[in-house]
Structure formats: structure tokens, C-alpha cells
Design an enzyme around this catalytic site. Structure first.
Site, short mmCIF file in Angstrom:
data_model
loop_
_atom_site.label_atom_id
_atom_site.label_comp_id
_atom_site.label_asym_id
_atom_site.label_seq_id
_atom_site.Cartn_x
_atom_site.Cartn_y
_atom_site.Cartn_z
CG HIS A 29 -2.05 0.99 1.11
ND1 HIS A 29 -3.31 0.63 0.67
CD2 HIS A 29 -2.10 2.32 1.33
CE1 HIS A 29 -4.10 1.68 0.66
NE2 HIS A 29 -3.38 2.73 1.06
CG HIS A 31 -1.15 6.56 -1.88
ND1 HIS A 31 -2.19 5.85 -2.42
CD2 HIS A 31 -1.36 6.59 -0.53
CE1 HIS A 31 -3.01 5.46 -1.46
NE2 HIS A 31 -2.52 5.89 -0.30
CE1 TYR A 47 -3.53 13.58 -0.61
CE2 TYR A 47 -5.69 12.88 0.17
CZ TYR A 47 -4.52 12.62 -0.53
OH TYR A 47 -4.35 11.41 -1.16
NE ARG A 122 -7.82 3.24 -1.65
CZ ARG A 122 -7.37 4.35 -1.06
NH1 ARG A 122 -7.17 5.45 -1.76
NH2 ARG A 122 -7.09 4.35 0.23
CG HIS A 180 -5.96 2.05 6.88
ND1 HIS A 180 -4.79 1.81 6.18
CD2 HIS A 180 -6.50 3.19 6.31
CE1 HIS A 180 -4.62 2.75 5.26
NE2 HIS A 180 -5.64 3.58 5.33
CG ASP A 248 -1.09 4.86 4.47
OD1 ASP A 248 -1.64 4.84 3.35
OD2 ASP A 248 -1.47 5.63 5.38
#
Length: 315
Positions: A29, A31, A47, A122, A180, A248
Site C-alpha cells: 500500500h 501512493h 488534500y 479501489r 488499515h 501507506d
């Protein structure tokens, strides 16, 4: 229009963890962002990230001892998957991706995404930010469309609130994964009836779980996030063959002190000490779910896979 505020960037200093990872370990996971002028962000976003490019990710993983990664579409990009596809193209043997699509996506586009390394869609029901699925009821038809490609559905939801999740999982023609630790706040504890229901689903082998971002559910200000430890223990007891790990990175919208990824890895090493289970988490389970190795296609959607004692040693 007021621009969404910038979130904190990750640490620039790269640390080496004490935990020695097995070969072909996977960060499931992450990005990637930027350059923003090349990969612009949608206006409907919560954001604005700093540039966190594939090269920065590769440097991080070299420091951590990680060889594989799954790049997950961030909500700020909506359904424009260009950034993740371009990233995977830099190292197609090393990377897979999770895309965001609308219910109206064409079969041609799905085939293009598969060719580009995508292995899941997702569905973010928490931080939608322009993500297109409005309810879980829309997922059954989409699951049928992606089943033949061996994909799954990655769901971000507070599992204790989703009473219909076990019934939904039984109807879907593809596996689901949840991020999570299930996204249940640690203050609710593993004894919460909704989380206990979720653990039952995991025990039945109908759901994969990402051990990611303990800071997103912890009430503590930083490592060791000891209030999350019971969730990790409960999941390992329930179904270690259904667990995967992710950093993450770059930890968007982090309001607590920014963690070092090496410390997050060492934290998981403290929580999971059995070498065979660690291998499942870092190597075998990601290989099965994301198709890094040849055995994955036969294993991932087999009705017998949930009954297997584990995937260690099969790749």
C-alpha cells in the site's frame, strides 16, 4: 475556488530497519504523486500532496529491503489512473497497481488497466474525494466484470459500521481486501460487536486485510501504537494466510508526528515474531493476491484457498 491544503510530506531521511525481510518482500500500500504539472489533481479533493515520485519510492524501498510494491490510486487523482500506470511501467516485474474506476468504465479500459499491471479496483467509502462508487450495492455487477481477470475489490471502510459486509462478501464473485486493520478506531477495541463480526468474516477466508497505517486508528501520538497491537494479534490468530503489510507511504493527511517507515516495519516485526507468518505477510500472500508469481492465478480465486493452511513455500 480555495485549493485543498497541503498535507505534511514524509521524512526525507531514509532509515534502515532492524527487521531483515525475506527476498521478494512486498509493500502492498503506497501512493505516488507528481510532478503535479504532469499528473494534476482533481478539484474535488480533501488534500494536496507534495511530490512523492516513483524514484523516491524506489529509494525508500532500497533502504527498507523491499523488492515489490503495490501502488494504490489516491483519491486526489479520481479515476485518472495515469500516474499509477506510468509508475508501474518503470518496473513492471516489481510493481502492481490498484485503480479507481467508475461503474460505467468500458471493458476496453479494464483490459488496458490489466495490461498496465492493475489487479484490483479501489472503493473508498470513507475519504471519497471524488471516488465514484456511492454505495456497496454497486459492487456486485462490477465484481462480475473483473472476475475473469483475477482482480479483487479493495475496500476502505470502517468495518464495524458495515453490517452487510459478510453478506456482500458471500455474493461477490471476487475476493475483497480491507485496509488499515479494518479501519476501526482502537478506542472501540477488538471486543466491539462490529469488529468481532468482521473477524468472523476473516476467519472464513472471505476477506484479505492490510496491516497498514496503525496511526490512522491509534489514539497514541506515535510508535509503538500499543492500542493497535490487539487488532494485529486478533487478525494473526484469525487468518495469517489472509494478511498483507503496507507502509501507506507517503502517509497523506497525517496529523500526528510523521512516522519513519523503518520504524513501522520494525513495529510489525515486534508484533509478528513467527518467521513463517512473516513470510506469508511479506511474500506469499502478496504474491497470491496481486499475481506476482505464476502460482497466484490458480490460488487467488480458488474456492479451496480459504481452507488452505497457508501459502508459505508455494512460490
Amino acid at each position: 475556488m480555495v485549493e485543498a491544503p497541503y498535507c505534511s510530506p514524509p521524512h526525507k531521511e531514509l532509515l534502515t530497519p532492524s527487521l531483515a525481510l525475506p527476498k521478494n518482500s512486498c509493500d502492498c500500500h503506497v501512493h505516488v504523486f507528481g510532478p503535479a504539472e504532469r499528473y494534476p489533481y482533481q478539484t474535488k479533493r480533501a488534500y494536496t500532496p507534495h511530490d512523492c515520485t516513483p524514484d523516491m519510492l524506489f529509494d525508500l524501498h532500497d533502504a527498507l529491503g523491499i523488492q515489490r510494491a503495490v501502488i494504490v490510486q489516491a483519491s486526489v487523482h479520481g479515476t485518472d489512473n495515469t500516474a499509477i500506470l506510468d509508475a508501474v511501467a518503470l518496473a513492471p516485474q516489481r510493481l502492481r497497481a490498484v485503480a479507481s474506476v467508475s461503474p460505467e468504465v468500458s471493458d476496453r479500459e479494464l483490459a488496458r488497466l490489466h495490461e498496465g499491471g492493475v489487479r484490483a479496483i479501489r472503493v473508498n467509502m470513507v475519504d471519497k474525494g471524488g471516488m465514484p462508487f456511492k454505495s456497496l450495492d454497486e459492487l456486485e455487477a462490477m465484481a462480475d466484470r473483473i472476475a475473469d481477470m483475477g482482480w479483487h475489490i479493495e475496500l476502505l471502510a470502517h468495518v464495524e459500521e458495515v453490517e452487510e459486509l459478510p453478506e456482500l462478501a458471500s455474493r461477490l464473485s471476487v475476493p475483497i481486501s480491507v485496509g488499515h486493520f479494518g479501519y476501526t478506531k482502537a478506542a472501540l477495541t477488538v471486543a466491539h460487536p462490529g469488529y468481532d463480526r468482521f473477524l468472523g468474516l476473516v476467519r472464513e477466508g472471505r476477506c484479505w486485510v492490510k496491516l497498514t497505517a496503525p496511526y490512522r486508528i491509534s489514539d497514541e501520538g506515535g510508535v509503538p501504537y500499543s492500542d493497535v497491537r490487539p487488532f494485529a494479534d486478533a487478525l494473526v490468530r484469525a487468518a495469517p494466510e489472509r494478511l498483507i503489510w503496507g507502509s501507506d507511504w507517503p502517509h497523506v493527511m497525517q496529523v500526528k508526528p510523521m512516522p519513519h517507515d523503518a520504524h513501522l516495519l520494525d513495529l510489525l516485526g515486534d508484533w509478528v515474531t513467527d518467521p513463517s507468518i512473516r513470510r506469508m505477510l511479506f511474500v506469499d500472500n502478496p504474491s497470491a493476491l496481486y499475481g506476482f508469481d505464476e502460482f497466484a492465478a490458480a490460488k487467488r480465486n480458488s474456492p479451496l484457498v480459504s481452507q488452505s493452511p497457508g501459502l508459505a513455500g508455494e512460490n
